[in-house]
Scaffold this motif. Structure first.
Motif, mmCIF file in Angstrom:
data_model
loop_
_atom_site.group_PDB
_atom_site.id
_atom_site.type_symbol
_atom_site.label_atom_id
_atom_site.label_comp_id
_atom_site.label_asym_id
_atom_site.label_seq_id
_atom_site.Cartn_x
_atom_site.Cartn_y
_atom_site.Cartn_z
ATOM 1 N N THR A 5 48.636 54.242 6.794
ATOM 2 C CA THR A 5 49.008 52.830 6.882
ATOM 3 C C THR A 5 49.466 52.550 8.303
ATOM 4 O OG1 THR A 5 49.647 52.746 4.558
ATOM 5 C CG2 THR A 5 50.542 51.031 5.986
ATOM 6 N N HIS A 6 48.797 51.597 8.935
ATOM 7 C CA HIS A 6 49.096 51.228 10.315
ATOM 8 C C HIS A 6 49.969 49.984 10.334
ATOM 9 C CE1 HIS A 6 45.991 53.994 11.825
ATOM 10 N NE2 HIS A 6 45.288 53.597 10.779
ATOM 11 N N GLU A 7 50.943 49.972 11.232
ATOM 12 C CA GLU A 7 51.832 48.810 11.357
ATOM 13 C C GLU A 7 51.499 48.055 12.640
ATOM 14 O OE1 GLU A 7 56.553 47.829 12.081
ATOM 15 O OE2 GLU A 7 56.032 49.705 11.097
ATOM 16 N N PHE A 8 51.372 46.735 12.497
ATOM 17 C CA PHE A 8 51.097 45.873 13.641
ATOM 18 C C PHE A 8 52.148 44.771 13.702
ATOM 19 C CE2 PHE A 8 47.100 47.663 12.292
ATOM 20 C CZ PHE A 8 46.498 48.039 13.481
ATOM 21 N N LYS A 9 52.462 44.328 14.909
ATOM 22 C CA LYS A 9 53.341 43.169 15.082
ATOM 23 C C LYS A 9 52.417 42.016 15.441
ATOM 24 C CE LYS A 9 57.705 41.763 17.023
ATOM 25 N NZ LYS A 9 58.178 41.147 15.811
ATOM 26 N N SER A 48 44.158 51.853 5.841
ATOM 27 C CA SER A 48 42.728 51.958 6.117
ATOM 28 C C SER A 48 42.404 53.254 6.851
ATOM 29 C CB SER A 48 42.292 50.769 6.979
ATOM 30 O OG SER A 48 40.947 50.899 7.376
ATOM 31 N N MET A 49 41.161 53.721 6.662
ATOM 32 C CA MET A 49 40.679 54.892 7.401
ATOM 33 C C MET A 49 40.138 54.482 8.775
ATOM 34 S SD MET A 49 41.515 57.366 5.587
ATOM 35 C CE MET A 49 40.713 58.919 5.930
ATOM 36 N N LEU A 50 40.059 53.187 9.035
ATOM 37 C CA LEU A 50 39.599 52.721 10.348
ATOM 38 C C LEU A 50 40.639 53.082 11.406
ATOM 39 C CD1 LEU A 50 38.279 49.147 9.493
ATOM 40 C CD2 LEU A 50 36.907 51.126 10.080
ATOM 41 N N SER A 51 40.209 53.158 12.662
ATOM 42 C CA SER A 51 41.156 53.483 13.731
ATOM 43 C C SER A 51 42.060 52.287 14.003
ATOM 44 C CB SER A 51 40.395 53.842 15.009
ATOM 45 O OG SER A 51 39.831 52.678 15.581
ATOM 46 N N SER A 52 43.210 52.575 14.593
ATOM 47 C CA SER A 52 44.150 51.496 14.924
ATOM 48 C C SER A 52 43.497 50.513 15.891
ATOM 49 C CB SER A 52 45.431 52.073 15.523
ATOM 50 O OG SER A 52 45.134 52.878 16.644
ATOM 51 N N ASP A 53 42.643 51.006 16.791
ATOM 52 C CA ASP A 53 41.963 50.128 17.747
ATOM 53 C C ASP A 53 41.032 49.140 17.046
ATOM 54 O OD1 ASP A 53 43.213 51.294 19.901
ATOM 55 O OD2 ASP A 53 41.555 52.634 20.382
ATOM 56 N N GLU A 54 40.291 49.647 16.056
ATOM 57 C CA GLU A 54 39.368 48.775 15.312
ATOM 58 C C GLU A 54 40.145 47.704 14.557
ATOM 59 O OE1 GLU A 54 35.647 51.049 13.594
ATOM 60 O OE2 GLU A 54 37.417 52.344 13.508
ATOM 61 N N LEU A 55 41.262 48.106 13.949
ATOM 62 C CA LEU A 55 42.082 47.156 13.197
ATOM 63 C C LEU A 55 42.734 46.144 14.125
ATOM 64 C CD1 LEU A 55 43.682 49.694 10.714
ATOM 65 C CD2 LEU A 55 41.956 47.974 10.156
ATOM 66 N N LEU A 56 43.199 46.619 15.277
ATOM 67 C CA LEU A 56 43.842 45.740 16.259
ATOM 68 C C LEU A 56 42.857 44.676 16.727
ATOM 69 C CD1 LEU A 56 46.381 45.208 17.999
ATOM 70 C CD2 LEU A 56 45.409 46.740 19.703
ATOM 71 N N GLU A 57 41.628 45.102 17.056
ATOM 72 C CA GLU A 57 40.611 44.145 17.504
ATOM 73 C C GLU A 57 40.300 43.117 16.421
ATOM 74 O OE1 GLU A 57 39.516 43.620 20.592
ATOM 75 O OE2 GLU A 57 41.023 45.157 21.005
ATOM 76 N N TYR A 68 50.028 46.982 18.372
ATOM 77 C CA TYR A 68 50.065 48.104 17.422
ATOM 78 C C TYR A 68 51.420 48.779 17.526
ATOM 79 C CZ TYR A 68 48.719 52.480 15.113
ATOM 80 O OH TYR A 68 48.654 53.557 14.274
ATOM 81 N N VAL A 69 52.094 48.940 16.396
ATOM 82 C CA VAL A 69 53.411 49.568 16.368
ATOM 83 C C VAL A 69 53.275 51.070 16.174
ATOM 84 C CG1 VAL A 69 55.663 49.651 15.216
ATOM 85 C CG2 VAL A 69 54.484 47.453 15.519
ATOM 86 N N GLY A 70 52.480 51.464 15.192
ATOM 87 C CA GLY A 70 52.288 52.881 14.929
ATOM 88 C C GLY A 70 52.024 53.124 13.451
ATOM 89 N N LEU A 71 51.968 54.391 13.100
ATOM 90 C CA LEU A 71 51.741 54.741 11.695
ATOM 91 C C LEU A 71 53.035 54.590 10.922
ATOM 92 C CD1 LEU A 71 49.467 57.872 12.003
ATOM 93 C CD2 LEU A 71 48.846 55.701 10.982
ATOM 94 N N LYS A 72 52.933 54.028 9.743
ATOM 95 C CA LYS A 72 54.106 53.863 8.885
ATOM 96 C C LYS A 72 54.391 55.196 8.211
ATOM 97 C CE LYS A 72 55.657 51.064 5.025
ATOM 98 N NZ LYS A 72 55.167 50.273 3.907
ATOM 99 N N ALA A 73 55.630 55.587 8.262
ATOM 100 C CA ALA A 73 56.005 56.895 7.675
ATOM 101 C C ALA A 73 55.945 56.838 6.170
ATOM 102 C CB ALA A 73 57.402 57.270 8.129
#
Length: 73
Positions: A5-9, A48-57, A68-73
């Motif tokens: 799980t990726h965290e974004f602001k 998601s299994m997508l990269s953080s870059d793909e999700l950010l875009e 991008y903040v980072g991976l959620k623990a």
């Protein structure tokens, strides 16, 4: 294997903003397992299994300032 799980602001001010984020991520269909939006704290959690870059875009397509903040623990 658990899906990360990726965290974004994301600069979201209203439900219209969060709705736009949900829509662009929804276009990725099965590549995104889950989307959680914390409008009050301007956070978006994407499982998601997508990269953080793909999700950010993808989230940036809303025109909202996104980081991008980072991976959620």
């Amino acid at each position: 294997m658990t899906t990360p799980t990726h965290e974004f602001k994301v600069e979201m001010t209203c439900t219209g903003c969060s709705g736009a984020v949900e829509r662009v991520l929804g276009k990725l269909k099965e590549k995104v397992e889950k989307v959680d939006i914390d409008l009050e704290n301007k956070k978006v959690f994407v499982t998601s299994m997508l990269s953080s870059d793909e999700l950010l875009e993808t989230i940036k397509k809303t025109g909202k300032e996104t980081s991008y903040v980072g991976l959620k623990a």
